[in-house]
Write a protein that holds these residues in place. Structure first.
Motif, mmCIF file in Angstrom:
data_model
loop_
_atom_site.group_PDB
_atom_site.id
_atom_site.type_symbol
_atom_site.label_atom_id
_atom_site.label_comp_id
_atom_site.label_asym_id
_atom_site.label_seq_id
_atom_site.Cartn_x
_atom_site.Cartn_y
_atom_site.Cartn_z
ATOM 1 N N TYR A 1 131.892 -28.170 30.725
ATOM 2 C CA TYR A 1 132.282 -29.373 31.450
ATOM 3 C C TYR A 1 131.693 -30.639 30.844
ATOM 4 C CZ TYR A 1 127.698 -28.584 33.489
ATOM 5 O OH TYR A 1 126.368 -28.363 33.668
ATOM 6 N N ALA A 2 130.895 -30.520 29.790
ATOM 7 C CA ALA A 2 130.216 -31.685 29.229
ATOM 8 C C ALA A 2 131.207 -32.721 28.689
ATOM 9 C CB ALA A 2 129.251 -31.260 28.130
ATOM 10 N N GLU A 3 132.331 -32.266 28.128
ATOM 11 C CA GLU A 3 133.295 -33.213 27.594
ATOM 12 C C GLU A 3 133.999 -33.979 28.701
ATOM 13 O OE1 GLU A 3 133.754 -29.836 26.426
ATOM 14 O OE2 GLU A 3 132.520 -30.171 24.664
ATOM 15 N N SER A 4 134.171 -33.370 29.873
ATOM 16 C CA SER A 4 134.905 -34.033 30.942
ATOM 17 C C SER A 4 134.007 -34.904 31.815
ATOM 18 C CB SER A 4 135.603 -32.993 31.818
ATOM 19 O OG SER A 4 134.641 -32.181 32.467
ATOM 20 N N GLU A 5 132.699 -34.810 31.660
ATOM 21 C CA GLU A 5 131.784 -35.618 32.467
ATOM 22 C C GLU A 5 131.633 -36.998 31.841
ATOM 23 O OE1 GLU A 5 127.958 -33.894 32.987
ATOM 24 O OE2 GLU A 5 127.509 -35.180 34.682
ATOM 25 N N ARG A 6 131.892 -38.037 32.639
ATOM 26 C CA ARG A 6 131.804 -39.412 32.171
ATOM 27 C C ARG A 6 130.731 -40.148 32.946
ATOM 28 N NH1 ARG A 6 136.759 -39.058 34.098
ATOM 29 N NH2 ARG A 6 136.455 -40.908 35.377
ATOM 30 N N VAL A 7 130.006 -41.015 32.282
ATOM 31 C CA VAL A 7 129.037 -41.872 32.956
ATOM 32 C C VAL A 7 129.802 -43.024 33.590
ATOM 33 C CG1 VAL A 7 127.075 -43.406 32.648
ATOM 34 C CG2 VAL A 7 127.168 -41.252 31.393
ATOM 35 N N LEU A 8 129.670 -43.147 34.909
ATOM 36 C CA LEU A 8 130.386 -44.185 35.633
ATOM 37 C C LEU A 8 129.526 -45.410 35.901
ATOM 38 C CD1 LEU A 8 132.195 -41.870 38.197
ATOM 39 C CD2 LEU A 8 133.061 -42.747 36.020
ATOM 40 N N ALA A 9 128.236 -45.200 36.134
ATOM 41 C CA ALA A 9 127.357 -46.341 36.421
ATOM 42 C C ALA A 9 125.913 -45.978 36.103
ATOM 43 C CB ALA A 9 127.470 -46.734 37.886
ATOM 44 N N ARG A 10 125.174 -46.972 35.666
ATOM 45 C CA ARG A 10 123.724 -46.873 35.525
ATOM 46 C C ARG A 10 123.135 -47.977 36.388
ATOM 47 N NH1 ARG A 10 124.813 -45.289 30.000
ATOM 48 N NH2 ARG A 10 124.013 -43.188 29.738
ATOM 49 N N VAL A 11 122.225 -47.598 37.275
ATOM 50 C CA VAL A 11 121.701 -48.527 38.270
ATOM 51 C C VAL A 11 120.179 -48.494 38.237
ATOM 52 C CG1 VAL A 11 121.694 -49.101 40.732
ATOM 53 C CG2 VAL A 11 123.705 -48.045 39.724
ATOM 54 N N ARG A 12 119.573 -49.652 38.352
ATOM 55 C CA ARG A 12 118.120 -49.773 38.544
ATOM 56 C C ARG A 12 117.892 -50.364 39.921
ATOM 57 N NH1 ARG A 12 115.583 -48.853 33.920
ATOM 58 N NH2 ARG A 12 116.550 -49.476 31.988
ATOM 59 N N SER A 13 116.655 -50.270 40.373
ATOM 60 C CA SER A 13 116.338 -50.917 41.636
ATOM 61 C C SER A 13 116.422 -52.434 41.444
ATOM 62 C CB SER A 13 114.962 -50.488 42.138
ATOM 63 O OG SER A 13 113.977 -50.805 41.199
ATOM 64 N N HIS A 14 116.493 -53.147 42.549
ATOM 65 C CA HIS A 14 116.678 -54.592 42.521
ATOM 66 C C HIS A 14 115.540 -55.256 41.737
ATOM 67 C CE1 HIS A 14 117.428 -58.649 44.007
ATOM 68 N NE2 HIS A 14 118.621 -58.209 44.368
ATOM 69 N N ALA A 15 115.856 -56.261 40.961
ATOM 70 C CA ALA A 15 114.864 -56.951 40.130
ATOM 71 C C ALA A 15 113.898 -57.790 40.957
ATOM 72 C CB ALA A 15 115.564 -57.826 39.100
ATOM 73 N N ARG A 16 114.119 -57.851 42.255
ATOM 74 C CA ARG A 16 113.201 -58.547 43.157
ATOM 75 C C ARG A 16 111.788 -57.978 43.034
ATOM 76 N NH1 ARG A 16 115.425 -56.884 47.510
ATOM 77 N NH2 ARG A 16 113.936 -55.259 47.947
ATOM 78 N N ALA A 17 111.672 -56.726 42.637
ATOM 79 C CA ALA A 17 110.363 -56.082 42.479
ATOM 80 C C ALA A 17 109.530 -56.761 41.396
ATOM 81 C CB ALA A 17 110.548 -54.608 42.147
ATOM 82 N N LEU A 18 110.158 -57.526 40.521
ATOM 83 C CA LEU A 18 109.437 -58.199 39.442
ATOM 84 C C LEU A 18 109.096 -59.656 39.764
ATOM 85 C CD1 LEU A 18 111.466 -56.804 36.424
ATOM 86 C CD2 LEU A 18 109.274 -56.019 37.306
ATOM 87 N N ALA A 19 109.405 -60.124 40.963
ATOM 88 C CA ALA A 19 109.160 -61.530 41.315
ATOM 89 C C ALA A 19 107.665 -61.843 41.368
ATOM 90 C CB ALA A 19 109.835 -61.857 42.638
#
Length: 164
Positions: A6-24
Motif C-alpha cells: 500500500y506504500a505507493e497508494s499512500e499520499r501525504v495530505l497535510a503536515r501540521v505543527r502546533s500553533h506558533a503562539r508557543a514561540l511568542a
C-alpha cells in the motif's frame, strides 16, 4: 520494489505543527536579552563582569529561546490518506500512528486562549486506551472534518464499525 503493497497508494495530505503562539514568549525573551546586552555590554567596570554578562546572555538565549524552538520544531503531525502520524521529542524521539480505519471518534477541544488564536486540540479516539492528541493545531475544525472524511473513506462500503 516496496516492502509494503500500500506504500505507493499512500499520499501525504497535510503536515501540521502546533500553533506558533508557543514561540511568542521565547521570542520576546530573545529580544529583551539582545536589548539588555546591547545596552549593558561593555559598560560594566570590570572585564570579568562583561564576560559574565555575555555568558548569562548566551545561557538565557539557549535555554529560553533555542530549546523551545527545537522542541516546537521536533513535534509535527503528518496526515496521509491511510493514517495519522505524530512525531515528537528532541533527544528521545517518539512516533505514534493510528490508521484512519481504527479511529472511532474525533473530538475538538479548545480553551479560551486557543479559541482567540484559532487553534485547538484534536483527540483521535480508537476505543482502546488513551486517545492520540494532536495538541494546539491551527484550524482544528478543518483538521477534524478532513479526518472524518478520511475515516469514512477508510471503511469498506461506508459501513459502521460497530454494526459491520
Amino acid at each position: 520494489m516496496s516492502l509494503l503493497p500500500y506504500a505507493e497508494s499512500e499520499r501525504v495530505l497535510a503536515r501540521v505543527r502546533s500553533h506558533a503562539r508557543a514561540l511568542a514568549l521565547p521570542s520576546l525573551l530573545l529580544l529583551l536579552v539582545c536589548a539588555g546586552l546591547g545596552y549593558l555590554g561593555g559598560r560594566l567596570p570590570e572585564a570579568w563582569q562583561n564576560l559574565a554578562l555575555l555568558g548569562l546572555a548566551v545561557v538565557l538565549v539557549v535555554v529560553g529561546w533555542l530549546a523551545p524552538l527545537c522542541r516546537w520544531l521536533a513535534r509535527n503531525v503528518t496526515i496521509t490518506s491511510r493514517r495519522t502520524v505524530l512525531r515528537s521529542g528532541v533527544v528521545v524521539r517518539t512516533r505514534q500512528e493510528v490508521l484512519h480505519s481504527r479511529i472511532v471518534d474525533v473530538t475538538v477541544r479548545k480553551t479560551v486562549l486557543q479559541s482567540l488564536f484559532g487553534s485547538g486540540d484534536v483527540l483521535l479516539g480508537t476505543g482502546a486506551g488513551r486517545p492520540l492528541v494532536l495538541r494546539d493545531v491551527p484550524t482544528p475544525d478543518l483538521v477534524a472534518d478532513a479526518l472524518h472524511e478520511l475515516m469514512e473513506a477508510a471503511r469498506p462500503n461506508g459501513e459502521d464499525r460497530w454494526t459491520g
